[in-house]
Write a protein that holds these residues in place. Structure first.
Motif, PDB file in Angstrom:
ATOM      1  N   ASP A 136      -7.891 -18.866 -19.780  1.00 54.11           N
ATOM      2  CA  ASP A 136      -8.042 -17.818 -18.770  1.00 54.11           C
ATOM      3  C   ASP A 136      -6.983 -18.064 -17.700  1.00 54.11           C
ATOM      4  OD1 ASP A 136      -9.098 -15.582 -17.548  1.00 54.11           O
ATOM      5  OD2 ASP A 136     -10.741 -16.634 -16.584  1.00 54.11           O
ATOM      6  N   PRO A 137      -6.182 -17.062 -17.322  1.00 54.20           N
ATOM      7  CA  PRO A 137      -5.081 -17.343 -16.401  1.00 54.20           C
ATOM      8  C   PRO A 137      -5.517 -17.744 -15.004  1.00 54.20           C
ATOM      9  CG  PRO A 137      -5.221 -14.991 -16.873  1.00 54.20           C
ATOM     10  CD  PRO A 137      -6.136 -15.679 -17.831  1.00 54.20           C
ATOM     11  N   MET A 138      -6.672 -17.232 -14.524  1.00 55.37           N
ATOM     12  CA  MET A 138      -7.065 -17.464 -13.141  1.00 55.37           C
ATOM     13  C   MET A 138      -8.455 -18.095 -13.076  1.00 55.37           C
ATOM     14  SD  MET A 138      -4.328 -16.071 -11.854  1.00 55.37           S
ATOM     15  CE  MET A 138      -4.590 -15.840 -10.106  1.00 55.37           C
ATOM     16  N   LEU A 139      -8.555 -19.209 -12.383  1.00 56.92           N
ATOM     17  CA  LEU A 139      -9.845 -19.839 -12.102  1.00 56.92           C
ATOM     18  C   LEU A 139     -10.146 -19.622 -10.624  1.00 56.92           C
ATOM     19  CD1 LEU A 139     -12.311 -21.622 -12.522  1.00 56.92           C
ATOM     20  CD2 LEU A 139     -10.811 -23.626 -12.434  1.00 56.92           C
ATOM     21  N   ALA A 140     -10.935 -18.594 -10.328  1.00 59.81           N
ATOM     22  CA  ALA A 140     -11.270 -18.259  -8.936  1.00 59.81           C
ATOM     23  C   ALA A 140     -12.607 -18.886  -8.573  1.00 59.81           C
ATOM     24  CB  ALA A 140     -11.277 -16.747  -8.748  1.00 59.81           C
ATOM     25  N   THR A 141     -13.711 -18.174  -8.810  1.00 56.16           N
ATOM     26  CA  THR A 141     -15.035 -18.737  -8.496  1.00 56.16           C
ATOM     27  C   THR A 141     -15.523 -19.683  -9.584  1.00 56.16           C
ATOM     28  OG1 THR A 141     -16.289 -16.965  -9.600  1.00 56.16           O
ATOM     29  CG2 THR A 141     -15.622 -16.609  -7.292  1.00 56.16           C
ATOM     30  N   GLY A 142     -15.012 -19.539 -10.799  1.00 51.80           N
ATOM     31  CA  GLY A 142     -15.484 -20.346 -11.925  1.00 51.80           C
ATOM     32  C   GLY A 142     -16.656 -19.735 -12.670  1.00 51.80           C
ATOM     33  N   GLN A 143     -17.230 -18.666 -12.139  1.00 56.56           N
ATOM     34  CA  GLN A 143     -18.419 -18.087 -12.748  1.00 56.56           C
ATOM     35  C   GLN A 143     -18.139 -17.478 -14.121  1.00 56.56           C
ATOM     36  OE1 GLN A 143     -20.829 -15.640 -10.010  1.00 56.56           O
ATOM     37  NE2 GLN A 143     -19.714 -16.583  -8.328  1.00 56.56           N
ATOM     38  N   SER A 144     -16.964 -16.855 -14.296  1.00 54.98           N
ATOM     39  CA  SER A 144     -16.634 -16.241 -15.585  1.00 54.98           C
ATOM     40  C   SER A 144     -16.558 -17.287 -16.683  1.00 54.98           C
ATOM     41  CB  SER A 144     -15.310 -15.479 -15.486  1.00 54.98           C
ATOM     42  OG  SER A 144     -15.422 -14.371 -14.636  1.00 54.98           O
ATOM     43  N   ALA A 169      -8.297 -22.169  -7.913  1.00 53.30           N
ATOM     44  CA  ALA A 169      -8.702 -22.399  -6.528  1.00 53.30           C
ATOM     45  C   ALA A 169      -9.633 -23.608  -6.484  1.00 53.30           C
ATOM     46  CB  ALA A 169      -9.418 -21.177  -5.964  1.00 53.30           C
ATOM     47  N   PRO A 170      -9.613 -24.363  -5.400  1.00 54.91           N
ATOM     48  CA  PRO A 170     -10.502 -25.529  -5.300  1.00 54.91           C
ATOM     49  C   PRO A 170     -11.973 -25.172  -5.483  1.00 54.91           C
ATOM     50  CG  PRO A 170      -8.863 -25.569  -3.553  1.00 54.91           C
ATOM     51  CD  PRO A 170      -8.733 -24.235  -4.224  1.00 54.91           C
ATOM     52  N   GLU A 171     -12.385 -24.002  -4.979  1.00 53.32           N
ATOM     53  CA  GLU A 171     -13.784 -23.597  -5.106  1.00 53.32           C
ATOM     54  C   GLU A 171     -14.189 -23.437  -6.574  1.00 53.32           C
ATOM     55  OE1 GLU A 171     -12.235 -21.620  -1.263  1.00 53.32           O
ATOM     56  OE2 GLU A 171     -11.478 -22.236  -3.231  1.00 53.32           O
ATOM     57  N   GLY A 172     -13.289 -22.890  -7.389  1.00 52.80           N
ATOM     58  CA  GLY A 172     -13.583 -22.719  -8.808  1.00 52.80           C
ATOM     59  C   GLY A 172     -13.694 -24.047  -9.528  1.00 52.80           C
ATOM     60  N   ILE A 173     -12.809 -24.978  -9.187  1.00 49.74           N
ATOM     61  CA  ILE A 173     -12.867 -26.305  -9.794  1.00 49.74           C
ATOM     62  C   ILE A 173     -14.186 -26.987  -9.442  1.00 49.74           C
ATOM     63  CG2 ILE A 173     -11.822 -28.604  -9.780  1.00 49.74           C
ATOM     64  CD1 ILE A 173      -9.117 -27.249  -9.441  1.00 49.74           C
ATOM     65  N   ALA A 174     -14.591 -26.885  -8.181  1.00 47.53           N
ATOM     66  CA  ALA A 174     -15.851 -27.488  -7.756  1.00 47.53           C
ATOM     67  C   ALA A 174     -17.034 -26.878  -8.491  1.00 47.53           C
ATOM     68  CB  ALA A 174     -16.018 -27.307  -6.245  1.00 47.53           C
ATOM     69  N   TYR A 200     -10.774 -13.780  -4.164  1.00 49.89           N
ATOM     70  CA  TYR A 200      -9.505 -13.796  -4.874  1.00 49.89           C
ATOM     71  C   TYR A 200      -8.701 -15.006  -4.423  1.00 49.89           C
ATOM     72  CZ  TYR A 200     -10.497  -9.081  -6.515  1.00 49.89           C
ATOM     73  OH  TYR A 200     -11.078  -8.003  -7.118  1.00 49.89           O
ATOM     74  N   ILE A 201      -7.890 -15.536  -5.337  1.00 50.86           N
ATOM     75  CA  ILE A 201      -7.135 -16.758  -5.064  1.00 50.86           C
ATOM     76  C   ILE A 201      -5.980 -16.464  -4.107  1.00 50.86           C
ATOM     77  CG2 ILE A 201      -5.777 -18.626  -6.077  1.00 50.86           C
ATOM     78  CD1 ILE A 201      -7.288 -18.160  -8.693  1.00 50.86           C
ATOM     79  N   VAL A 202      -5.830 -17.325  -3.095  1.00 52.60           N
ATOM     80  CA  VAL A 202      -4.749 -17.255  -2.118  1.00 52.60           C
ATOM     81  C   VAL A 202      -3.901 -18.525  -2.216  1.00 52.60           C
ATOM     82  CG1 VAL A 202      -4.193 -17.075   0.342  1.00 52.60           C
ATOM     83  CG2 VAL A 202      -6.164 -15.831  -0.572  1.00 52.60           C
ATOM     84  N   PRO A 203      -2.560 -18.429  -2.353  1.00 53.84           N
ATOM     85  CA  PRO A 203      -1.766 -17.212  -2.406  1.00 53.84           C
ATOM     86  C   PRO A 203      -1.828 -16.475  -3.734  1.00 53.84           C
ATOM     87  CG  PRO A 203      -0.342 -19.117  -2.595  1.00 53.84           C
ATOM     88  CD  PRO A 203      -1.719 -19.649  -2.323  1.00 53.84           C
TER      89      PRO A 203
END
Length: 217
Positions: A136-144, A169-174, A200-203
């Motif tokens: 998955d290209p983006m790990l934002a919240t991790g919920q998906s 994002a750190p939140e998704g990793i956590a 959404y991930i910043v930047p």
């Protein structure tokens, strides 16, 4: 969970990561997909160093060479639709792998920033005793990612589970560390600063699926 940060040391990977972020370059959909594919290839190569190999002999026109070959049955599974370009990079290296596809998306049930993850489609091969690489290209919240892994019924006991993301994002990793077993592996091409108020991930880079395939309804 074992976490592998691939871009900690300077390499051509950082060049491709910069291009998928840059607002003028990323407007070219074909180039965005190709750069995401290249990132997938680099991640596949780095991940391959941790897998198991067996000794083999190959016959050349001039003799016999002792070498090695992959000893694991690999299943590549991507989250539709955004994961397809990154998935292609992995298939370029794991060309004998089986492939699976699962859909997941944010359902904004109140038409505001609150959402739940809906997983509505799954086409995956049997995974017992195999090495799963979830892409998955983006790990934002991790919920998906957690929802998709639950959908894949991992009680069938794969040999190993690897998760490959381009930007995290750190939140998704956590969140993954809290909800997934300790023996899972997470491969991160780039670690970003945070999530914004819309998760959404910043930047980040924007919506990877839209950039690769066009704006969705």
């Amino acid at each position: 969970m074992h976490i592998h940060y691939i871009s900690e040391n300077p390499s051509i990977l950082n060049h491709f990561l910069a291009q998928i972020r840059e607002v003028t370059i990323q407007k070219d959909q074909m180039r965005f997909r190709k750069n995401m594919e290249r990132i997938g290839e680099i991640m596949a190569y780095e991940l391959s160093k941790t897998l198991t190999y067996k000794a083999i002999e190959v016959e050349t026109p001039l003799g016999i060479k002792q070498t090695s070959a992959l000893a694991e049955n690999v299943v590549l599974c991507s989250i539709l639709r955004a994961g397809l370009a990154l998935h292609t990079g992995f298939t370029n290296f794991f060309d004998a792998a089986e492939n699976g596809f699962v859909s997941a998306y944010r359902h904004h049930y109140n038409n505001d920033d609150a959402f739940e993850i809906l997983v509505e489609y799954q086409a995956t091969p049997p995974i017992d005793g195999k090495t799963i690489i979830l892409i998955d290209p983006m790990l934002a919240t991790g919920q998906s990612i957690v929802a998709v892994l639950n959908k894949m019924h991992l009680e069938h006991k794969p040999k190993e589970v690897h998760i490959a993301v381009a930007i995290a994002a750190p939140e998704g990793i956590a969140y993954l560390q809290e909800h997934l077993p300790e023996n899972y592996h997470l491969w991160v091409a780039a670690l970003d600063e945070k999530l914004n108020e819309k998760n959404y991930i910043v930047p980040g880079l924007g919506d990877a699926g839209d950039l690769a395939f066009g704006i969705k309804l």
